[in-house]
Design a protein around this motif. Structure first.
Motif, PDB file in Angstrom:
ATOM      1  N   ASP A 100       2.914 -43.553  18.104  1.00  0.00           N
ATOM      2  CA  ASP A 100       4.021 -44.515  18.081  1.00  0.00           C
ATOM      3  C   ASP A 100       3.532 -45.903  17.661  1.00  0.00           C
ATOM      4  OD1 ASP A 100       5.883 -42.639  18.822  1.00  0.00           O
ATOM      5  OD2 ASP A 100       5.784 -43.101  20.958  1.00  0.00           O
ATOM      6  N   ARG A 101       2.371 -46.290  18.151  1.00  0.00           N
ATOM      7  CA  ARG A 101       1.831 -47.611  17.803  1.00  0.00           C
ATOM      8  C   ARG A 101       1.504 -47.687  16.321  1.00  0.00           C
ATOM      9  NH1 ARG A 101      -2.868 -47.949  20.055  1.00  0.00           N
ATOM     10  NH2 ARG A 101      -3.112 -50.186  19.789  1.00  0.00           N
ATOM     11  N   ARG A 102       0.925 -46.615  15.772  1.00  0.00           N
ATOM     12  CA  ARG A 102       0.634 -46.613  14.332  1.00  0.00           C
ATOM     13  C   ARG A 102       1.913 -46.710  13.512  1.00  0.00           C
ATOM     14  NH1 ARG A 102      -3.130 -42.642  15.947  1.00  0.00           N
ATOM     15  NH2 ARG A 102      -1.688 -40.986  15.328  1.00  0.00           N
ATOM     16  N   ARG A 139       2.351 -50.992  22.869  1.00  0.00           N
ATOM     17  CA  ARG A 139       3.576 -50.551  22.201  1.00  0.00           C
ATOM     18  C   ARG A 139       4.742 -51.498  22.464  1.00  0.00           C
ATOM     19  NH1 ARG A 139       5.808 -44.601  23.380  1.00  0.00           N
ATOM     20  NH2 ARG A 139       5.916 -45.484  25.470  1.00  0.00           N
ATOM     21  N   ALA A 140       4.884 -51.983  23.699  1.00  0.00           N
ATOM     22  CA  ALA A 140       5.980 -52.913  24.013  1.00  0.00           C
ATOM     23  C   ALA A 140       5.853 -54.205  23.210  1.00  0.00           C
ATOM     24  CB  ALA A 140       6.002 -53.217  25.512  1.00  0.00           C
ATOM     25  N   ASP A 141       4.623 -54.691  23.028  1.00  0.00           N
ATOM     26  CA  ASP A 141       4.407 -55.900  22.243  1.00  0.00           C
ATOM     27  C   ASP A 141       4.745 -55.655  20.774  1.00  0.00           C
ATOM     28  OD1 ASP A 141       3.525 -57.079  24.562  1.00  0.00           O
ATOM     29  OD2 ASP A 141       1.406 -56.723  24.144  1.00  0.00           O
ATOM     30  N   LEU A 142       4.402 -54.481  20.274  1.00  0.00           N
ATOM     31  CA  LEU A 142       4.715 -54.148  18.887  1.00  0.00           C
ATOM     32  C   LEU A 142       6.223 -54.058  18.675  1.00  0.00           C
ATOM     33  CD1 LEU A 142       1.977 -51.458  18.190  1.00  0.00           C
ATOM     34  CD2 LEU A 142       2.111 -53.746  17.184  1.00  0.00           C
ATOM     35  N   GLN A 143       6.934 -53.575  19.671  1.00  0.00           N
ATOM     36  CA  GLN A 143       8.394 -53.513  19.557  1.00  0.00           C
ATOM     37  C   GLN A 143       8.982 -54.922  19.464  1.00  0.00           C
ATOM     38  OE1 GLN A 143       8.956 -51.091  23.081  1.00  0.00           O
ATOM     39  NE2 GLN A 143       9.637 -49.356  21.855  1.00  0.00           N
ATOM     40  N   ARG A 144       8.433 -55.853  20.226  1.00  0.00           N
ATOM     41  CA  ARG A 144       8.900 -57.246  20.151  1.00  0.00           C
ATOM     42  C   ARG A 144       8.570 -57.857  18.799  1.00  0.00           C
ATOM     43  NH1 ARG A 144       6.525 -60.408  25.110  1.00  0.00           N
ATOM     44  NH2 ARG A 144       7.496 -62.117  23.934  1.00  0.00           N
ATOM     45  N   ALA A 145       7.389 -57.555  18.275  1.00  0.00           N
ATOM     46  CA  ALA A 145       7.009 -58.080  16.962  1.00  0.00           C
ATOM     47  C   ALA A 145       7.913 -57.514  15.873  1.00  0.00           C
ATOM     48  CB  ALA A 145       5.546 -57.756  16.668  1.00  0.00           C
ATOM     49  N   LEU A 146       8.269 -56.234  15.979  1.00  0.00           N
ATOM     50  CA  LEU A 146       9.174 -55.628  14.998  1.00  0.00           C
ATOM     51  C   LEU A 146      10.552 -56.271  15.066  1.00  0.00           C
ATOM     52  CD1 LEU A 146       9.747 -53.463  12.882  1.00  0.00           C
ATOM     53  CD2 LEU A 146      10.277 -51.884  14.747  1.00  0.00           C
ATOM     54  N   GLU A 147      11.024 -56.531  16.283  1.00  0.00           N
ATOM     55  CA  GLU A 147      12.321 -57.197  16.441  1.00  0.00           C
ATOM     56  C   GLU A 147      12.291 -58.586  15.800  1.00  0.00           C
ATOM     57  OE1 GLU A 147      15.455 -58.342  20.061  1.00  0.00           O
ATOM     58  OE2 GLU A 147      13.402 -57.722  20.508  1.00  0.00           O
ATOM     59  N   PHE A 148      11.185 -59.295  15.963  1.00  0.00           N
ATOM     60  CA  PHE A 148      11.071 -60.633  15.375  1.00  0.00           C
ATOM     61  C   PHE A 148      11.118 -60.570  13.848  1.00  0.00           C
ATOM     62  CE2 PHE A 148       8.088 -63.476  13.194  1.00  0.00           C
ATOM     63  CZ  PHE A 148       8.703 -64.697  13.431  1.00  0.00           C
ATOM     64  N   ILE A 149      10.321 -59.680  13.258  1.00  0.00           N
ATOM     65  CA  ILE A 149      10.224 -59.663  11.798  1.00  0.00           C
ATOM     66  C   ILE A 149      11.501 -59.132  11.165  1.00  0.00           C
ATOM     67  CG2 ILE A 149       9.214 -57.378  11.482  1.00  0.00           C
ATOM     68  CD1 ILE A 149       8.176 -60.650   9.734  1.00  0.00           C
ATOM     69  N   GLN A 150      12.203 -58.217  11.866  1.00  0.00           N
ATOM     70  CA  GLN A 150      13.468 -57.725  11.319  1.00  0.00           C
ATOM     71  C   GLN A 150      14.553 -58.797  11.365  1.00  0.00           C
ATOM     72  OE1 GLN A 150      14.244 -54.087  13.486  1.00  0.00           O
ATOM     73  NE2 GLN A 150      13.251 -52.835  11.916  1.00  0.00           N
TER      74      GLN A 150
END
Length: 203
Positions: A100-102, A139-150
Protein backbone atom coordinates in the motif's frame (compact mmCIF):
# COMPACT_ATOMS: atom_id res chain seq x y z
CA UNK A 1 21.14 -65.82 30.32
CA UNK A 2 19.27 -62.77 29.10
CA UNK A 3 15.59 -62.11 28.77
CA UNK A 4 14.18 -60.13 25.84
CA UNK A 5 10.79 -58.48 25.96
CA UNK A 6 8.77 -56.59 23.37
CA UNK A 7 6.00 -54.24 24.34
CA UNK A 8 4.85 -53.45 27.85
CA UNK A 9 6.92 -55.02 30.64
CA UNK A 10 5.29 -55.71 33.96
CA UNK A 11 7.36 -57.20 36.80
CA UNK A 12 10.55 -59.18 36.21
CA UNK A 13 12.37 -61.01 38.96
CA UNK A 14 15.95 -61.20 37.77
CA UNK A 15 18.35 -61.35 34.82
CA UNK A 16 19.41 -59.08 31.98
CA UNK A 17 16.50 -57.29 30.31
CA UNK A 18 16.31 -55.68 26.86
CA UNK A 19 13.07 -53.90 26.11
CA UNK A 20 12.97 -52.88 22.45
CA UNK A 21 9.65 -50.99 22.43
CA UNK A 22 9.29 -48.77 25.46
CA UNK A 23 6.63 -46.06 25.51
CA UNK A 24 6.39 -43.98 28.63
CA UNK A 25 2.97 -42.53 29.19
CA UNK A 26 2.53 -39.81 31.79
CA UNK A 27 -0.95 -39.98 33.30
CA UNK A 28 -2.96 -36.73 32.91
CA UNK A 29 -0.92 -35.39 29.94
CA UNK A 30 -2.62 -36.05 26.59
CA UNK A 31 -0.43 -36.70 23.57
CA UNK A 32 0.03 -33.80 21.13
CA UNK A 33 -2.08 -34.18 18.01
CA UNK A 34 -0.66 -33.19 14.65
CA UNK A 35 -2.28 -30.56 12.46
CA UNK A 36 -5.37 -31.73 10.68
CA UNK A 37 -5.62 -31.41 6.91
CA UNK A 38 -7.77 -28.25 7.01
CA UNK A 39 -5.29 -26.50 9.33
CA UNK A 40 -2.34 -27.36 7.10
CA UNK A 41 -4.27 -26.13 4.05
CA UNK A 42 -5.04 -22.80 5.74
CA UNK A 43 -1.39 -22.23 6.67
CA UNK A 44 -0.32 -23.03 3.12
CA UNK A 45 -2.92 -20.63 1.71
CA UNK A 46 -1.61 -17.83 3.92
CA UNK A 47 1.92 -18.64 2.80
CA UNK A 48 0.85 -18.39 -0.86
CA UNK A 49 -0.66 -14.93 -0.22
CA UNK A 50 2.63 -13.82 1.31
CA UNK A 51 4.49 -15.17 -1.70
CA UNK A 52 2.19 -13.21 -4.06
CA UNK A 53 3.26 -10.03 -2.26
CA UNK A 54 6.93 -10.79 -2.82
CA UNK A 55 7.90 -12.84 0.24
CA UNK A 56 10.18 -15.84 -0.04
CA UNK A 57 8.09 -18.85 1.10
CA UNK A 58 11.10 -20.27 2.92
CA UNK A 59 11.31 -17.10 5.01
CA UNK A 60 7.64 -17.48 5.93
CA UNK A 61 8.17 -20.99 7.23
CA UNK A 62 11.39 -19.98 9.01
CA UNK A 63 9.46 -17.34 10.92
CA UNK A 64 6.86 -19.91 11.98
CA UNK A 65 9.49 -22.48 12.96
CA UNK A 66 11.45 -19.95 15.00
CA UNK A 67 8.36 -18.76 16.86
CA UNK A 68 7.12 -22.28 17.66
CA UNK A 69 10.58 -23.85 18.16
CA UNK A 70 10.04 -26.56 15.55
CA UNK A 71 11.96 -27.64 12.47
CA UNK A 72 9.11 -28.40 10.08
CA UNK A 73 5.37 -28.02 9.73
CA UNK A 74 5.02 -31.71 10.57
CA UNK A 75 6.21 -30.92 14.10
CA UNK A 76 3.57 -28.27 14.71
CA UNK A 77 0.88 -29.69 17.00
CA UNK A 78 -2.75 -28.88 16.45
CA UNK A 79 -2.77 -26.96 19.74
CA UNK A 80 -0.29 -24.42 18.27
CA UNK A 81 -2.20 -23.86 15.03
CA UNK A 82 -3.60 -20.49 16.14
CA UNK A 83 -0.11 -19.29 17.08
CA UNK A 84 1.31 -20.46 13.74
CA UNK A 85 -1.50 -18.73 11.86
CA UNK A 86 -0.89 -15.55 13.84
CA UNK A 87 2.79 -15.50 12.81
CA UNK A 88 1.93 -15.77 9.11
CA UNK A 89 -0.93 -13.26 9.41
CA UNK A 90 1.42 -10.75 11.03
CA UNK A 91 3.89 -11.15 8.17
CA UNK A 92 1.05 -10.84 5.66
CA UNK A 93 -0.13 -7.59 7.26
CA UNK A 94 3.38 -6.10 6.98
CA UNK A 95 3.63 -7.16 3.34
CA UNK A 96 0.24 -5.62 2.54
CA UNK A 97 1.20 -2.40 4.32
CA UNK A 98 4.43 -2.20 2.32
CA UNK A 99 2.49 -2.74 -0.92
CA UNK A 100 0.00 0.00 0.00
CA UNK A 101 2.83 2.41 0.82
CA UNK A 102 4.53 1.76 -2.51
CA UNK A 103 1.24 2.36 -4.34
CA UNK A 104 0.63 5.64 -2.48
CA UNK A 105 4.17 6.86 -3.14
CA UNK A 106 3.67 6.22 -6.87
CA UNK A 107 0.39 8.16 -6.96
CA UNK A 108 1.88 11.09 -5.02
CA UNK A 109 4.91 11.36 -7.30
CA UNK A 110 2.79 11.20 -10.47
CA UNK A 111 0.44 13.92 -9.20
CA UNK A 112 3.35 16.14 -8.16
CA UNK A 113 4.95 15.69 -11.57
CA UNK A 114 1.74 16.53 -13.43
CA UNK A 115 1.21 19.69 -11.38
CA UNK A 116 4.91 20.61 -11.31
CA UNK A 117 4.61 20.85 -7.53
CA UNK A 118 7.58 18.84 -6.26
CA UNK A 119 8.90 21.81 -4.25
CA UNK A 120 5.52 22.43 -2.64
CA UNK A 121 5.17 18.72 -1.81
CA UNK A 122 8.62 18.62 -0.24
CA UNK A 123 7.85 21.70 1.87
CA UNK A 124 4.53 20.21 3.01
CA UNK A 125 6.15 16.92 4.07
CA UNK A 126 8.96 18.75 5.85
CA UNK A 127 6.52 20.89 7.84
CA UNK A 128 3.97 18.14 8.53
CA UNK A 129 6.18 15.09 9.15
CA UNK A 130 9.70 16.41 9.64
CA UNK A 131 11.05 14.43 6.67
CA UNK A 132 10.81 14.68 2.90
CA UNK A 133 11.59 11.11 1.77
CA UNK A 134 8.22 9.55 0.94
CA UNK A 135 9.56 6.01 1.39
CA UNK A 136 10.22 6.78 5.06
CA UNK A 137 6.64 7.89 5.81
CA UNK A 138 3.93 5.76 7.38
CA UNK A 139 0.82 4.88 5.39
CA UNK A 140 -1.35 7.44 7.24
CA UNK A 141 1.21 10.17 6.50
CA UNK A 142 1.29 9.18 2.84
CA UNK A 143 -2.49 9.43 2.68
CA UNK A 144 -2.28 13.00 4.01
CA UNK A 145 0.43 13.85 1.48
CA UNK A 146 -1.72 12.44 -1.34
CA UNK A 147 -4.69 14.51 -0.16
CA UNK A 148 -2.50 17.62 -0.18
CA UNK A 149 -1.09 17.11 -3.68
CA UNK A 150 -4.49 16.21 -5.15
CA UNK A 151 -5.98 19.41 -3.73
CA UNK A 152 -3.04 21.55 -4.76
CA UNK A 153 -3.98 24.20 -7.31
CA UNK A 154 -1.46 25.79 -9.62
CA UNK A 155 -1.84 29.55 -9.33
CA UNK A 156 -2.48 31.09 -12.78
CA UNK A 157 -0.39 34.00 -13.91
CA UNK A 158 -1.99 37.37 -13.15
CA UNK A 159 -2.94 38.97 -16.47
CA UNK A 160 -4.42 42.48 -16.72
CA UNK A 161 -7.81 41.97 -18.38
CA UNK A 162 -7.96 45.53 -19.78
CA UNK A 163 -6.54 45.87 -23.31
CA UNK A 164 -3.32 47.84 -23.59
CA UNK A 165 -3.70 51.45 -24.53
CA UNK A 166 -2.57 52.22 -28.05
CA UNK A 167 0.62 54.14 -28.30
CA UNK A 168 0.01 57.81 -28.83
CA UNK A 169 1.36 59.08 -32.07
CA UNK A 170 3.06 62.45 -32.08
CA UNK A 171 0.83 65.24 -33.42
CA UNK A 172 1.13 65.92 -37.10
CA UNK A 173 2.60 69.25 -38.21
CA UNK A 174 0.61 70.96 -40.94
CA UNK A 175 2.49 72.84 -43.61
CA UNK A 176 1.91 76.63 -43.52
CA UNK A 177 -0.17 76.63 -46.67
CA UNK A 178 -2.53 73.94 -45.39
CA UNK A 179 -2.73 75.65 -42.00
CA UNK A 180 -3.79 78.95 -43.60
CA UNK A 181 -6.39 77.25 -45.73
CA UNK A 182 -7.78 75.10 -42.94
CA UNK A 183 -7.76 77.71 -40.18
CA UNK A 184 -8.51 80.94 -42.06
CA UNK A 185 -10.06 82.73 -39.13
CA UNK A 186 -7.27 81.77 -36.76
CA UNK A 187 -4.68 82.75 -39.33
CA UNK A 188 -6.32 86.20 -39.82
CA UNK A 189 -6.33 87.03 -36.14
CA UNK A 190 -2.83 85.69 -35.70
CA UNK A 191 -1.72 87.97 -38.57
CA UNK A 192 -3.47 91.01 -36.98
CA UNK A 193 -1.91 90.22 -33.62
CA UNK A 194 1.49 90.18 -35.26
CA UNK A 195 0.93 93.64 -36.81
CA UNK A 196 -0.18 95.15 -33.51
CA UNK A 197 2.75 93.68 -31.64
CA UNK A 198 5.14 94.93 -34.31
CA UNK A 199 3.74 98.46 -34.22
CA UNK A 200 3.74 98.95 -30.47
CA UNK A 201 6.45 96.62 -29.27
CA UNK A 202 9.34 97.21 -31.63
CA UNK A 203 9.20 101.06 -31.86
Amino acid sequence: MSQEFRGHVGQVAAGDIQNLDIKIHVPGKPEAKALVLAQRAELHELRVRCEELGADPRDVWRAVHAQLSVKSIDQIPSSQFIEARGVINGLLERLMDDADRRRLVGKILRAAEEKDARVELSNYCDISFGRTQLNNLQRADLQRALEFIQGFQVQPLQVDPSPPEPAQEPPLRLPLREFLITYKSNAFWLFMFGIIVDRFWFR
